[in-house]
Each structure stands twice: as structure tokens, then as C-alpha cells.
Design a protein around this motif. Structure first.
Motif, PDB file in Angstrom:
ATOM      1  N   HIS A 186       8.870   1.253   3.477  1.00  0.00           N
ATOM      2  CA  HIS A 186       9.856   1.286   4.562  1.00  0.00           C
ATOM      3  C   HIS A 186      10.703   0.013   4.475  1.00  0.00           C
ATOM      4  CE1 HIS A 186       7.161  -1.574   6.414  1.00  0.00           C
ATOM      5  NE2 HIS A 186       6.170  -0.695   6.415  1.00  0.00           N
ATOM      6  N   ILE A 211      10.352  -6.896  10.056  1.00  0.00           N
ATOM      7  CA  ILE A 211      11.466  -5.965  10.266  1.00  0.00           C
ATOM      8  C   ILE A 211      11.022  -4.947  11.326  1.00  0.00           C
ATOM      9  CG2 ILE A 211      13.013  -4.284   9.174  1.00  0.00           C
ATOM     10  CD1 ILE A 211      13.342  -7.119   8.049  1.00  0.00           C
ATOM     11  N   ASP A 238       1.871  -9.315   9.150  1.00  0.00           N
ATOM     12  CA  ASP A 238       0.438  -9.489   8.907  1.00  0.00           C
ATOM     13  C   ASP A 238       0.178 -10.986   8.738  1.00  0.00           C
ATOM     14  OD1 ASP A 238      -0.490  -6.532   8.534  1.00  0.00           O
ATOM     15  OD2 ASP A 238       1.355  -6.708   7.371  1.00  0.00           O
ATOM     16  N   MET A 270       0.840  -1.200   0.000  1.00  0.00           N
ATOM     17  CA  MET A 270       0.000   0.000   0.000  1.00  0.00           C
ATOM     18  C   MET A 270       0.881   1.260   0.000  1.00  0.00           C
ATOM     19  SD  MET A 270      -3.484  -0.890   1.963  1.00  0.00           S
ATOM     20  CE  MET A 270      -2.952  -0.624   3.645  1.00  0.00           C
ATOM     21  N   HIS A 310       9.019  -3.346   3.676  1.00  0.00           N
ATOM     22  CA  HIS A 310       8.729  -3.562   2.249  1.00  0.00           C
ATOM     23  C   HIS A 310      10.023  -3.871   1.478  1.00  0.00           C
ATOM     24  CE1 HIS A 310       5.396  -0.586   3.341  1.00  0.00           C
ATOM     25  NE2 HIS A 310       4.735  -1.672   2.988  1.00  0.00           N
ATOM     26  N   LEU A 321       8.009  -2.223  11.918  1.00  0.00           N
ATOM     27  CA  LEU A 321       7.856  -1.105  10.987  1.00  0.00           C
ATOM     28  C   LEU A 321       6.483  -1.201  10.339  1.00  0.00           C
ATOM     29  CD1 LEU A 321      11.317  -0.841   9.215  1.00  0.00           C
ATOM     30  CD2 LEU A 321      10.505   0.277  11.291  1.00  0.00           C
ATOM     31  N   PHE A 341       5.022 -11.681   1.060  1.00  0.00           N
ATOM     32  CA  PHE A 341       4.219 -11.077   2.122  1.00  0.00           C
ATOM     33  C   PHE A 341       5.022 -11.064   3.425  1.00  0.00           C
ATOM     34  CE2 PHE A 341       1.304 -12.404  -1.106  1.00  0.00           C
ATOM     35  CZ  PHE A 341       0.334 -11.412  -1.119  1.00  0.00           C
ATOM     36  N   GLY A 342       4.602 -10.192   4.365  1.00  0.00           N
ATOM     37  CA  GLY A 342       5.319 -10.058   5.623  1.00  0.00           C
ATOM     38  C   GLY A 342       4.651 -10.838   6.750  1.00  0.00           C
TER      39      GLY A 342
END
Ligand code: AMP
Length: 269
Positions: A33, A175, A149, A29, A36, A183, A145-146
Motif C-alpha cells: 500500500h 502514511i 511500527d 510482508m 510501503h 495504512l 522501515f515505517g
């Protein structure tokens, strides 16, 4: 780096790639940072072509949520994407993604019932629909994906499995800032007082993780720490199993800003 603002323009770029090229997709989105950037770097290392998208997806924000206030910085994002070796950057408008008359939505059922799904009704319907559209347009071999989430990543994995999309979903570690805060694009909206208080979120989760290692209740331990920070308004602390792994997850508000985070728990909670 090529920038595509329409679906047709991105499709044309995609179709110009040699067949057999492996494409990595990093949906975001924006307000990019280091979280990402870690996804972009992984995609760069593992794929022939990197496609990133920047789309503040209105369908995943509920009424009264922060869609209008969500941080946006396109100029900076374009610079970051270029520096990180993105090949194609997709920046569609809302009208491009949801033209007049749009009426098809993707609903992942069981996984979306609790946690973020309960706190944000319709959120994962918006996420799943936007992701499926991006997957269809980009036809990636892998999508990134992180872990931050975690429920979202699990929902996307389920979507890929259930609809036979044949995409490898890569989930990368969270991170964090020096004090442990994950973040997030939303962190810039925190006042200095709220920013300081926000560090209680990872502190509480880590204490919960450690308690669990010593056979104690991770939820009670995390809740005690999170409730003792007066600037944070705790929404939930819960354990959940995603993809066979146990997570301790929490959501809290610091003023107008809603924060989420999670850590992994060894074995069974
Ligand atoms: P967002 O722009 O917040 O929708 O996030 C885009 C992607 O980046 C999602 O897959 C997030 O899980 C991931 N992401 C966001 N923050 C972090 C972080 N701190 N560490 C790792 N990944 C992240």
C-alpha cells in the motif's frame, strides 16, 4: 525488475552489482500500500539499487494470530514493485527462509519487553531473525522501515548496533488514510463498521499529543477517547522512549483485526 525466489538467486543478483553500489533494502510482508510505496520511493531516491522483499514471516505470528488470514496479493505486489522502480524483488517461501532443521534465533532483550513484545510473545524474535537473514543475504547500505511500527524499528536499530551490521536504518513517517487511520495491509479485513470505528485510534492519539502540548496527561486523554468507541477493544495506551524520542503508542482490536499506531510527543512525557 528481477524476481528471486531463492536465497541463491538473490545472492547471484547481488554479486552481479558493481562494487561500491549502494543497495537499499525494503522488507515487507506484501499486500503493498502507499505506506510501503513511501519506503520504496525513499530507497529509490537514496540508493543505486533497490531490493524489496515480500515474506509473510510465520515466525513473527504467535499461535492463534492471523498468519493464515493475513492478506496476500503477489500479482498486484509484483506490479507495484515494478512501477516503483524496484530492481530485485525477493519472494522466498517459508521453507527457503526456515529450512528443516533451522534452529538459530535472534533475541533483542530489553526493548522487546513491553508493548508489542508483551502482547505478542516471540514476535520480535521472529522479526529480528528474519531481518538479520535478509541483511546477510542482501548486504544493504540502508534498510527502510515505517514509523508506524515504532518499536519494531527501534528493535532493528538495536540489532544493527549490537551486532555491528553497519547498515543505516531509515525510519519514515506513517502514511495515513484521509480520516487519519494508518495504512496497514490488515485494513482490508475490517468490516465497514469496524473501519469507521478504527479512525478513533489516530483521533485518540492525536488528542493525547495535543493534551501533552498543553501539559496534560497524554495517556489518560487518549484512553478516554479510545474507550468511548464501543467497536474498539483497547489493548494498551502507553508512552515509551525509542531512540531518545518519546512516543504515545496504542493497540486496539476491531473485531478480528488488531491495529497499532503511535505519534511522537515533544520533550519529556
Ligand atoms: P509490513 O508489510 O506491514 O510488515 O510493513 C513493512 C514495512 O512497511 C514496515 O517497516 C512497516 O513499518 C512499514 N509500514 C507499514 N505501514 C506503514 C504506513 N502506514 N506508513 C509507513 N510505513 C508503513
Amino acid at each position: 525488475m528481477r524476481i528471486a525466489r531463492t536465497i541463491n538467486a538473490l545472492r547471484e543478483l547481488r554479486e552481479g552489482l558493481p562494487s561500491g553500489f549502494e543497495v537499499g533494502l525494503v522488507p515487507t510482508m506484501g499486500a503493498l500500500h502507499a505506506g510501503h510505496i513511501a519506503l520504496l520511493e525513499a530507497a529509490r531516491n537514496e540508493c543505486d539499487t533497490v531490493v524489496a522483499s515480500i515474506f509473510v514471516n510465520p515466525a513473527q505470528f504467535g499461535p492463534g494470530e492471523d498468519y493464515d488470514a493475513y492478506p496476500r496479493d503477489e500479482t498486484d505486489d509484483i506490479r507495484t514493485a515494478e512501477e516503483e522502480g524496484v530492481d530485485f524483488l525477493f519472494i522466498p517461501t517459508v521453507e527457503e527462509m526456515y529450512p528443516k532443521g533451522f534452529q538459530t534465533w535472534v533475541e533483542v532483550e530489553g526493548l522487546t519487553q513491553g508493548l508489542e513484545g508483551a502482547a505478542r510473545p516471540g514476535h520480535f524474535r521472529g522479526v529480528a531473525t528474519a531481518c538479520l537473514k535478509l541483511f546477510n543475504i542482501v548486504r544493504p547500505r540502508r534498510a527502510y522501515f515505517g514509523q508506524k511500527d515504532a518499536q519494531q524499528a527501534a528493535v532493528v536499530e538495536q540489532l544493527v548496533r549490537d551486532l555491528d551490521l553497519g547498515i543505516e536504518i531509515r525510519i519514515l513517517p506513517t502514511i495515513r488514510d484521509e480520516d487519519g487511520l494508518a495504512l496497514s495491509s490488515r485494513n482490508v479485513l475490517l468490516s465497514p463498521e469496524e473501519r469507521a470505528a478504527a479512525a478513533a485510534l489516530p483521533r485518540g492519539l492525536l488528542a493525547g499529543q495535543e493534551a501533552h502540548e498543553h501539559g496534560k496527561d497524554p495517556v489518560a486523554t487518549a484512553r478516554e477517547i479510545l474507550s468511548s468507541e464501543p467497536v474498539l477493544e483497547l489493548e494498551y495506551v502507553e508512552t515509551a522512549r525509542f531512540d531518545g524520542r518519546f512516543h504515545l503508542l496504542a493497540a486496539a482490536r476491531a473485531g478480528r483485526v488488531r491495529l497499532i499506531d503511535n505519534v511522537l510527543l515533544e520533550g519529556d512525557p
